[in-house]
Design an enzyme around this catalytic site. Structure first.
Site, PDB file in Angstrom:
ATOM      1  N   HIS A 150      35.719  42.451  39.118  1.00  0.00           N
ATOM      2  CA  HIS A 150      36.166  42.653  40.498  1.00  0.00           C
ATOM      3  C   HIS A 150      35.234  43.636  41.213  1.00  0.00           C
ATOM      4  CE1 HIS A 150      40.673  41.328  40.209  1.00  0.00           C
ATOM      5  NE2 HIS A 150      39.826  40.393  39.827  1.00  0.00           N
ATOM      6  N   GLU A 177      35.830  46.286  42.995  1.00  0.00           N
ATOM      7  CA  GLU A 177      36.117  47.721  42.803  1.00  0.00           C
ATOM      8  C   GLU A 177      35.567  48.219  41.471  1.00  0.00           C
ATOM      9  OE1 GLU A 177      38.222  45.258  43.641  1.00  0.00           O
ATOM     10  OE2 GLU A 177      40.082  46.031  44.490  1.00  0.00           O
ATOM     11  N   CYS A 196      42.419  47.064  39.132  1.00  0.00           N
ATOM     12  CA  CYS A 196      41.548  47.946  39.917  1.00  0.00           C
ATOM     13  C   CYS A 196      42.275  49.216  40.346  1.00  0.00           C
ATOM     14  CB  CYS A 196      40.985  47.192  41.113  1.00  0.00           C
ATOM     15  SG  CYS A 196      39.856  45.874  40.593  1.00  0.00           S
ATOM     16  N   CYS A 223      44.070  45.054  43.049  1.00  0.00           N
ATOM     17  CA  CYS A 223      45.000  44.444  42.089  1.00  0.00           C
ATOM     18  C   CYS A 223      45.439  45.525  41.085  1.00  0.00           C
ATOM     19  CB  CYS A 223      44.276  43.301  41.375  1.00  0.00           C
ATOM     20  SG  CYS A 223      43.059  43.855  40.172  1.00  0.00           S
TER      21      CYS A 223
END
Ligand SMILES: [Zn+2]
Length: 166
Positions: free
Chosen positions: A59, A61, A92, A89
């Site tokens: 992801h 992040e 993260c 999410c």
């Protein structure tokens, strides 16, 4: 538009996160951009690479945190602010807690997976670190980027090779 007074600085950096998503998202990836700012300087960027890496951990992040740790030479990002175009999410949000990031600013809300206020707010729970969070900065622009992507995906104009579609 939101009625919340949003600082110009937050808008400036959210535009940078959006630019990151637009410029650096590879084909087939859900466009999400994250940047980390320290002392009014952008020290790292990240985009989503799940499809190309075939890995759910990739992801935006996580990439931004990874790059910031490398750049600063430590895992504690306590002097940093993260700007991300989509609500983090649970993975993260957990990484943000672990990295001791004190402040997170996000754009679009994620009703299905967002863990900073939508599905739940991990930052309100009694962990050892509680980041401050502000959502909805350039919300419409951030959501529009995703909307265009998913529309193209549905029409078959974008192919994802890491997933199976009907
Ligand atoms: Zn995530």
């Amino acid at each position: 538009m939101s009625n919340i007074q949003i600082e110009d600085r937050h808008i400036f950096y959210m535009k940078k996160a959006l630019e990151t998503a637009v410029k650096y998202t590879q084909h087939g990836e859900v466009p999400v951009g994250a940047i980390i700012v320290k002392d009014d300087e952008i020290i790292s960027f990240g985009t989503n690479h799940r499809e190309n890496e075939k890995n759910c951990l990739c992801h935006a992040e996580i990439e931004a945190i990874n790059n910031a740790c490398k750049k600063l030479g430590g895992w504690r990002l306590w002097q940093c602010t993260m700007y991300v175009t989509l609500e983090p999410c649970p993975m993260c949000a957990g990484a943000i807690i672990n990295a001791r990031i004190p402040k997170v600013i996000f754009g679009a809300y994620d009703k299905k997976n967002g863990s900073c206020g939508s599905v739940t707010n991990l930052f309100e729970l009694p962990y050892n670190h509680k980041p401050e969070v502000l959502g909805g900065v350039l919300q419409e622009e951030c959501a529009a980027l995703l909307k265009v992507f998913f529309k193209k995906l549905r029409k078959g104009e974008i192919k994802q090779f890491g997933t199976h579609h009907e």
